[in-house]
Enzyme design. Structure first.
Site, PDB file in Angstrom:
ATOM      1  N   CYS A 183      -0.302   2.331  -5.296  1.00 30.12           N
ATOM      2  CA  CYS A 183      -0.900   3.273  -5.754  1.00 30.12           C
ATOM      3  C   CYS A 183       0.169   4.538  -5.901  1.00 30.12           C
ATOM      4  O   CYS A 183       0.899   4.788  -5.062  1.00 30.12           O
ATOM      5  CB  CYS A 183      -1.821   3.729  -4.918  1.00 30.12           C
ATOM      6  SG  CYS A 183      -3.450   2.503  -4.972  1.00 30.12           S
ATOM      7  N   HIS A 195       0.732  -1.123   0.012  1.00 34.10           N
ATOM      8  CA  HIS A 195      -0.134  -0.058  -0.042  1.00 34.10           C
ATOM      9  C   HIS A 195       0.991   1.246  -0.057  1.00 34.10           C
ATOM     10  O   HIS A 195       1.988   1.273   0.806  1.00 34.10           O
ATOM     11  CB  HIS A 195      -0.948   0.209   1.311  1.00 34.10           C
ATOM     12  CG  HIS A 195      -1.955  -1.079   1.145  1.00 34.10           C
ATOM     13  ND1 HIS A 195      -3.083  -1.367   0.381  1.00 34.10           N
ATOM     14  CD2 HIS A 195      -1.923  -2.093   2.105  1.00 34.10           C
ATOM     15  CE1 HIS A 195      -3.488  -2.308   0.689  1.00 34.10           C
ATOM     16  NE2 HIS A 195      -3.193  -2.794   1.662  1.00 34.10           N
TER      17      HIS A 195
END
Length: 331
Positions: free
Chosen positions: A145, A103
């Site tokens: 991301c 993440h």
């Protein structure tokens, strides 16, 4: 975790041994109560291949997967008690592949939701590696991301980098396993692995071929590439320069090697002559020839055979919950 394990499997398939790979895993999936398939991790919804099989060596797991340990692996700053198997033993001839997944966001990547590593941290670690002569070239890959932001601060030479998504853009998963209720692999990594399945140990595919295969429509994000710090043309840089473990050999002409030895011998003889008295010159020169010429004609040839092969290998480092994999090529 399947992202990192899938990349780990590909690296090993192409010939890089575990001794040249540092694998860092949160390692909290295989025995998680939600996992209906204990001690197993799959990279596809069909569960065709167990990535967490018998042939896996995790170097850092669980609480060991920290930003500090990751930086220490890269820079080589370890306590004396740390075993060699947990060290990245590279030098100025090493090509290193570094893969990170987890993440993240704009210029940061989370480590197990406890801490973060920033793009500045990665850039400074690479600079320490360069100054410490710990690499020849680095291929850095991030799947998270806003992954392209992770290479935005790099400033050291000989680094090629790629990421899964633009700044402000998310990276998406490829497939969900309905039995365990989670995504099993991310899209960017999946399509890279799909391309890599067509690469063999002696494959001639270049880094340009890999980057040209990126399809934003399939991946659902816009992968990026940074090559301004990298000296070699991408079309001339083989994928196996970073992923492969097959040695390359440069053959040195034996006549040139012997000529160089003779020239060095003559220089050494002249030095002896300059440092001796006029009366001793002839004797010293004669002794030098007697001592050196036999090794040039016989033993010298054997020494040349040992020196003629200049070989390179490959090494991997870094996987985590983050998953990181680092792979190295050394001489």
């Amino acid at each position: 975790m399947s992202n990192a394990l899938s990349m780990y499997r590909t690296i090993k398939r192409l010939g890089i041994p575990d001794s040249n790979i540092i694998l860092m895993l949160a390692d909290d999936v295989s025995c998680n109560p939600r996992n209906k398939f204990p001690a197993s991790v799959y990279g596809d919804a069909g569960r065709k291949l167990d990535l967490y099989g018998d042939n896996i060596e995790v170097d850092y797991r669980g609480y060991e997967v920290t930003v500090e340990n990751f930086i220490r692996v890269l820079t080589g700053r370890h306590p004396p008690s740390l075993p060699r198997s947990k060290r990245l033993l590279t030098d100025a001839n090493s090509n290193i592949f570094i893969y990170m997944t987890g993440h993240g966001g704009n210029e940061f990547l989370k480590f197990q939701d406890n801490e973060e590593i920033s793009a500045f941290d990665v850039a400074d670690a690479f600079e320490q590696m360069w100054r410490g002569k710990r690499y020849n070239e680095i291929f850095f890959m991030a799947d998270t991301c806003q992954a392209n932001s992770m290479y935005s601060k790099l400033y050291s030479p000989n680094i090629l980098a790629t990421g899964s998504s633009l700044v402000g853009e998310n990276s998406y998963s490829y497939a969900n396993d309905q039995d365990i209720g989670v995504a099993v692999i991310d899209s960017f990594t999946h399509y890279i692995l799909e391309f890599m399945e067509g690469v063999g140990k002696t494959g001639k595919q270049s880094m340009k071929d890999l980057f040209d295969a990126f399809d934003p429509v399939k991946i659902n994000s816009h992968p990026g590439v940074r090559s301004d710090l990298f000296k070699r043309p991408l079309e001339e840089t083989l994928i196996t320069d970073f992923f492969g473990g097959v040695a390359r050999v440069d053959v040195v002409d034996s006549e040139s090697e012997e000529s160089s030895s003779l020239s060095l011998e003559e220089d050494q003889v002249e030095t002896v002559e300059r440092n001796t008295t006029q009366d001793d010159r002839r004797t010293s020169t004669s002794r030098e020839h007697e001592n050196r010429l036999p090794s040039t004609s016989t033993t010298g040839r054997e020494d040349w055979k040992a020196r003629a092969a200049r070989t390179w290998g490959a090494v991997g480092v870094v996987l985590g919950l983050v998953g990181a994999v680092v792979v190295r090529s050394t001489s």
